[in-house]
Motif scaffolding. Sequence first.
Motif, PDB file in Angstrom:
ATOM      1  N   TYR A 194      37.165  19.514  18.844  1.00  0.00           N
ATOM      2  CA  TYR A 194      37.092  20.038  19.972  1.00  0.00           C
ATOM      3  C   TYR A 194      35.813  20.732  20.534  1.00  0.00           C
ATOM      4  O   TYR A 194      35.051  21.358  19.598  1.00  0.00           O
ATOM      5  CB  TYR A 194      38.569  20.631  19.985  1.00  0.00           C
ATOM      6  CG  TYR A 194      38.919  21.729  19.425  1.00  0.00           C
ATOM      7  CD1 TYR A 194      37.903  23.253  19.040  1.00  0.00           C
ATOM      8  CD2 TYR A 194      39.130  21.903  18.163  1.00  0.00           C
ATOM      9  CE1 TYR A 194      38.336  24.310  18.136  1.00  0.00           C
ATOM     10  CE2 TYR A 194      39.503  22.392  17.280  1.00  0.00           C
ATOM     11  CZ  TYR A 194      38.784  23.647  17.308  1.00  0.00           C
ATOM     12  OH  TYR A 194      39.004  24.825  15.822  1.00  0.00           O
ATOM     13  N   ILE A 195      35.677  21.167  21.688  1.00  0.00           N
ATOM     14  CA  ILE A 195      34.981  22.006  21.718  1.00  0.00           C
ATOM     15  C   ILE A 195      36.046  23.870  22.527  1.00  0.00           C
ATOM     16  O   ILE A 195      36.193  23.454  24.215  1.00  0.00           O
ATOM     17  CB  ILE A 195      33.716  21.952  23.157  1.00  0.00           C
ATOM     18  CG1 ILE A 195      32.881  20.715  21.928  1.00  0.00           C
ATOM     19  CG2 ILE A 195      33.125  23.194  23.155  1.00  0.00           C
ATOM     20  CD1 ILE A 195      32.827  19.948  22.738  1.00  0.00           C
ATOM     21  N   THR A 196      35.734  25.001  22.381  1.00  0.00           N
ATOM     22  CA  THR A 196      36.368  25.545  23.202  1.00  0.00           C
ATOM     23  C   THR A 196      34.965  26.956  24.114  1.00  0.00           C
ATOM     24  O   THR A 196      33.964  27.063  23.658  1.00  0.00           O
ATOM     25  CB  THR A 196      36.719  27.121  21.948  1.00  0.00           C
ATOM     26  OG1 THR A 196      35.747  27.300  21.630  1.00  0.00           O
ATOM     27  CG2 THR A 196      37.838  26.809  21.497  1.00  0.00           C
ATOM     28  N   VAL A 197      35.353  27.080  24.871  1.00  0.00           N
ATOM     29  CA  VAL A 197      34.737  27.824  26.001  1.00  0.00           C
ATOM     30  C   VAL A 197      35.592  29.081  26.372  1.00  0.00           C
ATOM     31  O   VAL A 197      36.659  29.102  26.171  1.00  0.00           O
ATOM     32  CB  VAL A 197      34.452  26.550  27.377  1.00  0.00           C
ATOM     33  CG1 VAL A 197      33.535  25.844  26.829  1.00  0.00           C
ATOM     34  CG2 VAL A 197      35.433  25.898  27.866  1.00  0.00           C
ATOM     35  N   ALA A 198      34.430  30.281  26.539  1.00  0.00           N
ATOM     36  CA  ALA A 198      34.573  31.221  27.599  1.00  0.00           C
ATOM     37  C   ALA A 198      34.921  31.809  28.216  1.00  0.00           C
ATOM     38  O   ALA A 198      33.318  30.999  29.112  1.00  0.00           O
ATOM     39  CB  ALA A 198      34.426  32.195  26.359  1.00  0.00           C
ATOM     40  N   ASP A 199      35.980  32.217  29.507  1.00  0.00           N
ATOM     41  CA  ASP A 199      35.445  32.906  30.804  1.00  0.00           C
ATOM     42  C   ASP A 199      35.531  34.164  31.154  1.00  0.00           C
ATOM     43  O   ASP A 199      36.465  34.566  29.922  1.00  0.00           O
ATOM     44  CB  ASP A 199      36.421  31.722  31.650  1.00  0.00           C
ATOM     45  CG  ASP A 199      35.594  31.740  33.223  1.00  0.00           C
ATOM     46  OD1 ASP A 199      34.765  32.380  33.265  1.00  0.00           O
ATOM     47  OD2 ASP A 199      36.784  31.419  34.333  1.00  0.00           O
ATOM     48  N   ARG A 200      34.940  35.029  31.634  1.00  0.00           N
ATOM     49  CA  ARG A 200      35.647  36.253  32.434  1.00  0.00           C
ATOM     50  C   ARG A 200      36.131  36.012  33.456  1.00  0.00           C
ATOM     51  O   ARG A 200      35.727  35.886  34.368  1.00  0.00           O
ATOM     52  CB  ARG A 200      34.316  36.957  31.410  1.00  0.00           C
ATOM     53  CG  ARG A 200      32.869  36.235  32.672  1.00  0.00           C
ATOM     54  CD  ARG A 200      31.867  37.038  32.480  1.00  0.00           C
ATOM     55  NE  ARG A 200      30.647  36.875  33.173  1.00  0.00           N
ATOM     56  CZ  ARG A 200      30.385  37.555  34.767  1.00  0.00           C
ATOM     57  NH1 ARG A 200      31.477  38.115  35.590  1.00  0.00           N
ATOM     58  NH2 ARG A 200      29.894  37.182  35.554  1.00  0.00           N
ATOM     59  N   ILE A 201      37.205  37.539  33.635  1.00  0.00           N
ATOM     60  CA  ILE A 201      37.922  37.580  34.601  1.00  0.00           C
ATOM     61  C   ILE A 201      36.488  38.340  35.225  1.00  0.00           C
ATOM     62  O   ILE A 201      36.118  39.168  35.128  1.00  0.00           O
ATOM     63  CB  ILE A 201      38.931  38.810  34.033  1.00  0.00           C
ATOM     64  CG1 ILE A 201      40.122  37.582  33.868  1.00  0.00           C
ATOM     65  CG2 ILE A 201      39.073  39.480  35.342  1.00  0.00           C
ATOM     66  CD1 ILE A 201      41.173  38.987  33.119  1.00  0.00           C
ATOM     67  N   LYS A 202      36.563  37.945  36.701  1.00  0.00           N
ATOM     68  CA  LYS A 202      35.751  39.295  37.820  1.00  0.00           C
ATOM     69  C   LYS A 202      35.610  40.258  37.944  1.00  0.00           C
ATOM     70  O   LYS A 202      36.991  40.898  37.579  1.00  0.00           O
ATOM     71  CB  LYS A 202      35.562  38.350  39.223  1.00  0.00           C
ATOM     72  CG  LYS A 202      35.227  36.923  39.285  1.00  0.00           C
ATOM     73  CD  LYS A 202      35.384  35.857  40.752  1.00  0.00           C
ATOM     74  CE  LYS A 202      35.216  34.733  40.419  1.00  0.00           C
ATOM     75  NZ  LYS A 202      34.807  33.864  42.001  1.00  0.00           N
ATOM     76  N   PRO A 203      34.270  40.798  37.534  1.00  0.00           N
ATOM     77  CA  PRO A 203      34.738  42.655  38.185  1.00  0.00           C
ATOM     78  C   PRO A 203      36.027  43.184  38.950  1.00  0.00           C
ATOM     79  O   PRO A 203      36.667  44.004  38.206  1.00  0.00           O
ATOM     80  CB  PRO A 203      33.459  42.891  38.525  1.00  0.00           C
ATOM     81  CG  PRO A 203      32.662  41.455  37.772  1.00  0.00           C
ATOM     82  CD  PRO A 203      33.077  40.450  37.747  1.00  0.00           C
ATOM     83  N   ASP A 204      36.304  42.496  40.315  1.00  0.00           N
ATOM     84  CA  ASP A 204      37.246  43.212  40.873  1.00  0.00           C
ATOM     85  C   ASP A 204      38.179  42.885  40.711  1.00  0.00           C
ATOM     86  O   ASP A 204      39.229  42.953  41.575  1.00  0.00           O
ATOM     87  CB  ASP A 204      36.680  43.309  42.000  1.00  0.00           C
ATOM     88  CG  ASP A 204      36.350  41.954  42.852  1.00  0.00           C
ATOM     89  OD1 ASP A 204      36.082  41.155  41.979  1.00  0.00           O
ATOM     90  OD2 ASP A 204      36.381  41.528  43.687  1.00  0.00           O
ATOM     91  N   ALA A 205      38.606  41.789  39.802  1.00  0.00           N
ATOM     92  CA  ALA A 205      39.761  41.088  40.139  1.00  0.00           C
ATOM     93  C   ALA A 205      41.005  42.070  39.914  1.00  0.00           C
ATOM     94  O   ALA A 205      42.345  41.102  40.833  1.00  0.00           O
ATOM     95  CB  ALA A 205      40.444  39.794  39.115  1.00  0.00           C
ATOM     96  N   LYS A 206      41.363  43.299  38.534  1.00  0.00           N
ATOM     97  CA  LYS A 206      42.555  43.667  38.045  1.00  0.00           C
ATOM     98  C   LYS A 206      42.892  44.242  39.508  1.00  0.00           C
ATOM     99  O   LYS A 206      44.178  44.683  39.673  1.00  0.00           O
ATOM    100  CB  LYS A 206      42.176  44.259  37.049  1.00  0.00           C
ATOM    101  CG  LYS A 206      43.253  44.150  36.401  1.00  0.00           C
ATOM    102  CD  LYS A 206      43.242  45.444  35.167  1.00  0.00           C
ATOM    103  CE  LYS A 206      44.079  45.866  34.527  1.00  0.00           C
ATOM    104  NZ  LYS A 206      43.822  46.560  32.818  1.00  0.00           N
ATOM    105  N   GLU A 207      41.419  44.845  40.019  1.00  0.00           N
ATOM    106  CA  GLU A 207      41.843  45.967  41.462  1.00  0.00           C
ATOM    107  C   GLU A 207      42.327  45.270  42.694  1.00  0.00           C
ATOM    108  O   GLU A 207      43.215  46.070  43.075  1.00  0.00           O
ATOM    109  CB  GLU A 207      40.263  46.695  41.322  1.00  0.00           C
ATOM    110  CG  GLU A 207      40.675  47.679  42.614  1.00  0.00           C
ATOM    111  CD  GLU A 207      39.367  48.421  42.950  1.00  0.00           C
ATOM    112  OE1 GLU A 207      39.340  49.029  43.644  1.00  0.00           O
ATOM    113  OE2 GLU A 207      38.537  48.321  42.114  1.00  0.00           O
ATOM    114  N   VAL A 208      41.390  44.043  42.883  1.00  0.00           N
ATOM    115  CA  VAL A 208      42.200  43.552  43.884  1.00  0.00           C
ATOM    116  C   VAL A 208      43.940  42.807  43.873  1.00  0.00           C
ATOM    117  O   VAL A 208      44.716  43.125  44.413  1.00  0.00           O
ATOM    118  CB  VAL A 208      41.230  41.690  44.123  1.00  0.00           C
ATOM    119  CG1 VAL A 208      42.649  41.061  44.905  1.00  0.00           C
ATOM    120  CG2 VAL A 208      40.579  42.721  44.268  1.00  0.00           C
TER     121      VAL A 208
END
Length: 376
Positions: A194-208
């Motif tokens: 398997y191959i694992t990959v990481a994504d990041r949450i957009k900076p304004d997503a939580k506030e939105v």
Amino acid sequence: LFGLALLVLILPLFFVQDYSFKEWFYRSLFFLVISCPCALVVSIPLGYFGGIGLASRNGILFKGGNFLDAITAVDTIVMDKTGTLTAGVFEVTEVFAVHRDPTELLSYAKAVEAHSTHPIAKAIASYHPGRPALQAEKTQEIAGHGLLATVNGKRTLAGNSKLLDKFNISYPAELRQVAYSIVLLAIEDQYAGYITVADRIKPDAKEVIQTMRAQGLYTVMLSGDKTAVVNEVAKELGLDKAYGDLLPEDKVNHVQQLIDQGRRVAFAGDGVNDAPVVALAQVGIAMGGLGADATIETADVVIQNDEPHKILSAIKIGKITRSIVWQNVILAMGIKIIVLVLGAGGVATLWEAVIADVGVALLAILNAIRIQQKKV
């Protein structure tokens, strides 16, 4: 309108004793002028044009004025995860191979994933090679599962756990619980790693999401990623509901259930698999920066820079436009009714009717132009 004006001229002949043709002909002309709908005909479309213009200045494309109205009625926001709430910019974090060198496994994965437009596939395909690249043949994409291809003469599968389940290939059960996006690989119908990959949450997503909930909007996330990954993202963002391990038809079913409950649903997504859901929702929103052409084509609203807060901006622009349009309707109808009553009583003259008609139209136009000066 002409028929009503004619009645104003003729009916008094049977009810008024001192009937004067000149006086009632004048009043019928007055009625004809003041009842002209010019202010409404001009100002209402202009209001919607102004709203569309304001949206375009803010990086949002509305494909029609009716969608400005529709988005104001939305009470549920359903979103895809990858590319909508997360940046969709993945990085390979781990390559684990079974009975072979990890760089060899990566070469097989890169060859297959080079034929996909999914952000995870792009991350793997662009990862540093480590050895000469292989070529994939007879590539077949299985929606919501992954890819099937022939690499170096060997049948190769690359995708999620559902893909390996579909082909009855066994793999470690604990991989289902890994809280990262993971691509499982099988070569010649044998689990290969398997191959694992990481994504990041957009900076304004939580506030939105917080703002949406504060405005009384019900927030839902639908994703084809593993449930463990989806729940982790949902917990961090504070969403009302989140569902993972979904196929495209599962997303359609979830949205249809919400609609059947009487909710007004807007769906925001970017992948080609999101196109059917975008078409089903009352308001379909495409994240246009990374979005697939099919989704952008299907969507009612396109956000050009992929920023989640633009969803809130689109709703605000819709409400501003609706407010201006109703102001124009009330202004035009109110003044016309007042002048019409004055004219019926013989107080207002034909010139005042002309001035009122043209003046109201100009005021309504100027009011519609104000939309362009609004800040969102």
